[in-house]
Structure formats: structure tokens, C-alpha cells
Design a protein around this motif. Structure first.
Motif, PDB file in Angstrom:
ATOM      1  N   MET A   1      56.039 -40.498 -24.954  1.00 53.77           N
ATOM      2  CA  MET A   1      56.820 -39.326 -25.334  1.00 53.77           C
ATOM      3  C   MET A   1      56.187 -38.050 -24.805  1.00 53.77           C
ATOM      4  O   MET A   1      55.016 -38.023 -24.466  1.00 53.77           O
ATOM      5  CB  MET A   1      56.887 -39.212 -26.861  1.00 53.77           C
ATOM      6  N   GLU A   2      56.998 -37.013 -24.828  1.00 56.52           N
ATOM      7  CA  GLU A   2      56.474 -35.681 -24.576  1.00 56.52           C
ATOM      8  C   GLU A   2      55.437 -35.394 -25.663  1.00 56.52           C
ATOM      9  O   GLU A   2      55.580 -35.840 -26.803  1.00 56.52           O
ATOM     10  CB  GLU A   2      57.638 -34.692 -24.676  1.00 56.52           C
ATOM     11  N   VAL A   3      54.395 -34.660 -25.321  1.00 57.40           N
ATOM     12  CA  VAL A   3      53.352 -34.358 -26.300  1.00 57.40           C
ATOM     13  C   VAL A   3      53.849 -33.260 -27.235  1.00 57.40           C
ATOM     14  O   VAL A   3      54.275 -32.204 -26.796  1.00 57.40           O
ATOM     15  CB  VAL A   3      52.040 -33.926 -25.595  1.00 57.40           C
ATOM     16  N   TYR A   4      53.797 -33.558 -28.518  1.00 56.40           N
ATOM     17  CA  TYR A   4      54.180 -32.603 -29.545  1.00 56.40           C
ATOM     18  C   TYR A   4      52.935 -32.095 -30.241  1.00 56.40           C
ATOM     19  O   TYR A   4      51.849 -32.645 -30.078  1.00 56.40           O
ATOM     20  CB  TYR A   4      55.139 -33.247 -30.555  1.00 56.40           C
ATOM     21  N   GLU A   5      53.106 -31.079 -31.043  1.00 51.41           N
ATOM     22  CA  GLU A   5      51.988 -30.461 -31.755  1.00 51.41           C
ATOM     23  C   GLU A   5      51.158 -31.477 -32.531  1.00 51.41           C
ATOM     24  O   GLU A   5      49.943 -31.428 -32.529  1.00 51.41           O
ATOM     25  CB  GLU A   5      52.562 -29.402 -32.701  1.00 51.41           C
ATOM     26  N   SER A   6      51.806 -32.429 -33.158  1.00 51.36           N
ATOM     27  CA  SER A   6      51.105 -33.388 -34.011  1.00 51.36           C
ATOM     28  C   SER A   6      50.772 -34.702 -33.307  1.00 51.36           C
ATOM     29  O   SER A   6      50.231 -35.608 -33.934  1.00 51.36           O
ATOM     30  CB  SER A   6      51.942 -33.653 -35.259  1.00 51.36           C
ATOM     31  N   SER A   7      51.056 -34.826 -32.014  1.00 47.40           N
ATOM     32  CA  SER A   7      50.864 -36.088 -31.302  1.00 47.40           C
ATOM     33  C   SER A   7      49.411 -36.542 -31.252  1.00 47.40           C
ATOM     34  O   SER A   7      49.117 -37.727 -31.398  1.00 47.40           O
ATOM     35  CB  SER A   7      51.380 -35.981 -29.860  1.00 47.40           C
ATOM     36  N   HIS A   8      48.485 -35.619 -31.030  1.00 40.58           N
ATOM     37  CA  HIS A   8      47.078 -35.995 -30.917  1.00 40.58           C
ATOM     38  C   HIS A   8      46.578 -36.606 -32.212  1.00 40.58           C
ATOM     39  O   HIS A   8      45.937 -37.661 -32.207  1.00 40.58           O
ATOM     40  CB  HIS A   8      46.208 -34.789 -30.560  1.00 40.58           C
ATOM     41  N   LEU A   9      46.862 -35.949 -33.309  1.00 46.30           N
ATOM     42  CA  LEU A   9      46.412 -36.437 -34.609  1.00 46.30           C
ATOM     43  C   LEU A   9      47.053 -37.783 -34.933  1.00 46.30           C
ATOM     44  O   LEU A   9      46.387 -38.696 -35.416  1.00 46.30           O
ATOM     45  CB  LEU A   9      46.724 -35.411 -35.696  1.00 46.30           C
ATOM     46  N   ALA A  10      48.339 -37.921 -34.665  1.00 46.16           N
ATOM     47  CA  ALA A  10      49.033 -39.178 -34.945  1.00 46.16           C
ATOM     48  C   ALA A  10      48.461 -40.320 -34.110  1.00 46.16           C
ATOM     49  O   ALA A  10      48.231 -41.419 -34.628  1.00 46.16           O
ATOM     50  CB  ALA A  10      50.529 -39.022 -34.683  1.00 46.16           C
ATOM     51  N   ALA A  11      48.223 -40.069 -32.831  1.00 50.32           N
ATOM     52  CA  ALA A  11      47.658 -41.109 -31.973  1.00 50.32           C
ATOM     53  C   ALA A  11      46.278 -41.541 -32.473  1.00 50.32           C
ATOM     54  O   ALA A  11      45.956 -42.729 -32.497  1.00 50.32           O
ATOM     55  CB  ALA A  11      47.572 -40.615 -30.527  1.00 50.32           C
ATOM     56  N   MET A  12      45.469 -40.566 -32.897  1.00 54.18           N
ATOM     57  CA  MET A  12      44.148 -40.911 -33.430  1.00 54.18           C
ATOM     58  C   MET A  12      44.289 -41.770 -34.671  1.00 54.18           C
ATOM     59  O   MET A  12      43.597 -42.766 -34.828  1.00 54.18           O
ATOM     60  CB  MET A  12      43.368 -39.635 -33.760  1.00 54.18           C
ATOM     61  N   GLN A  13      45.177 -41.410 -35.578  1.00 49.73           N
ATOM     62  CA  GLN A  13      45.335 -42.179 -36.809  1.00 49.73           C
ATOM     63  C   GLN A  13      45.788 -43.609 -36.526  1.00 49.73           C
ATOM     64  O   GLN A  13      45.334 -44.543 -37.179  1.00 49.73           O
ATOM     65  CB  GLN A  13      46.333 -41.500 -37.738  1.00 49.73           C
ATOM     66  N   LEU A  14      46.661 -43.763 -35.549  1.00 47.84           N
ATOM     67  CA  LEU A  14      47.175 -45.086 -35.211  1.00 47.84           C
ATOM     68  C   LEU A  14      46.127 -45.966 -34.543  1.00 47.84           C
ATOM     69  O   LEU A  14      46.156 -47.185 -34.692  1.00 47.84           O
ATOM     70  CB  LEU A  14      48.392 -44.955 -34.293  1.00 47.84           C
ATOM     71  N   ALA A  15      45.214 -45.354 -33.799  1.00 45.41           N
ATOM     72  CA  ALA A  15      44.256 -46.127 -33.013  1.00 45.41           C
ATOM     73  C   ALA A  15      42.808 -45.971 -33.467  1.00 45.41           C
ATOM     74  O   ALA A  15      41.900 -46.495 -32.830  1.00 45.41           O
ATOM     75  CB  ALA A  15      44.363 -45.718 -31.539  1.00 45.41           C
ATOM     76  N   ARG A  16      42.580 -45.294 -34.548  1.00 42.25           N
ATOM     77  CA  ARG A  16      41.221 -45.001 -35.021  1.00 42.25           C
ATOM     78  C   ARG A  16      40.396 -46.273 -35.213  1.00 42.25           C
ATOM     79  O   ARG A  16      40.856 -47.262 -35.763  1.00 42.25           O
ATOM     80  CB  ARG A  16      41.313 -44.257 -36.347  1.00 42.25           C
TER      81      ARG A  16
END
Length: 140
Positions: free
Chosen positions: A61-76
Motif C-alpha cells: 500500500m501507499e505509506v500512511y501516517e500510521s503504516s510504520h507503527l502498524a508494520a512494526m506491531q505486525l512483525a515485532r
């Protein structure tokens, strides 16, 4: 239910009519799929396959404001083989975060794990805590 809701978010997030709520949807996806719960039992974490699917969708997806945090939570990284995503996927997420100029700490949480800093905790909770109230998280 978490998997069903997460799959619905992934299906809807790219649609134009949901443009105004994309950031909250991405934030919710991260919370639903987080590998290290903020509270609650570990048996409530979504299966690895769902989190991997959502990570792959998020990175397309296009990078959204919350994308970085969400990706970290999913892959932490949690150092728990039942919760951690497969290393190649975590590596791709870390590379994606680096390319998207996310904070080094988010990349570190994906690659080696660790604790959230205060600012990250505030974003994960979605609202600021009243002054003087602090949450102490323990690794369990």
C-alpha cells in the motif's frame, strides 16, 4: 473475530471511499495483529499466517501516517516461535521500514525486539494518558 476484522480492513483500506479513515484503519490493523499484546493473554494473538498476510498487504500500500507503527506491531520480534513471523518476512518488513525512513527503533523492534519507548506507547494506545499516569509494561 480479530482475523475476520483484519481481513476486512485489508480489503477495504485501498478503496477511495475510505480515504478519510485510512490512518485509523491502518492503526487498527496494527493493534489487531500485534505480536506483543499491550495487555491480555498471549493466546489472543492472531495466528502468524494472518499477521504475515497483513504485513504483505501493508507493504504494497501507499505509506500512511500510521503504516510504520502498524508494520512494526505486525512483525515485532518477541523471541517466541509461536508468535514471531518467519525471519524472511520480518527481514522484508525491516527493509521496508528502512526504505520508508521509519525510525531506527521501529526497525530494531522488528529485527531484535525490545520495549516500546513512551512516544510509541502513546501512539499504540491511540490516546494520551492523563498527566502523571504511567503504564509499566513487562515482557511476559
Amino acid at each position: 473475530i480479530k482475523v475476520q476484522v483484519g481481513n476486512m480492513i485489508v480489503d477495504l483500506i485501498g478503496k477511495r471511499k475510505y480515504e478519510k479513515v485510512r490512518n485509523p484503519m491502518v492503526w487498527a490493523l496494527g493493534r489487531l495483529g500485534q505480536r506483543q499484546p499491550l495487555y491480555g493473554p498471549l493466546n489472543q494473538v492472531v495466528p502468524q499466517a494472518a499477521a504475515e498476510k497483513w504485513c504483505n498487504a501493508l507493504m504494497k500500500m501507499e505509506v500512511y501516517e500510521s503504516s510504520h507503527l502498524a508494520a512494526m506491531q505486525l512483525a515485532r520480534c518477541t523471541e517466541d516461535r509461536y508468535r514471531d513471523l518467519q525471519a524472511p518476512i520480518r527481514d522484508r518488513v525491516a527493509e521496508w521500514l528502512t526504505d520508508a525512513e521509519a525510525s531506527e527503533h521501529l526497525v530494531e523492534l522488528v529485527t531484535t525486539g525490545g520495549a516500546l519507548v513512551a512516544e510509541e506507547r502513546d501512539k499504540v494506545f491511540g490516546e494520551a494518558l492523563p498527566k502523571g499516569l504511567r503504564i509499566r509494561l513487562t515482557n511476559s
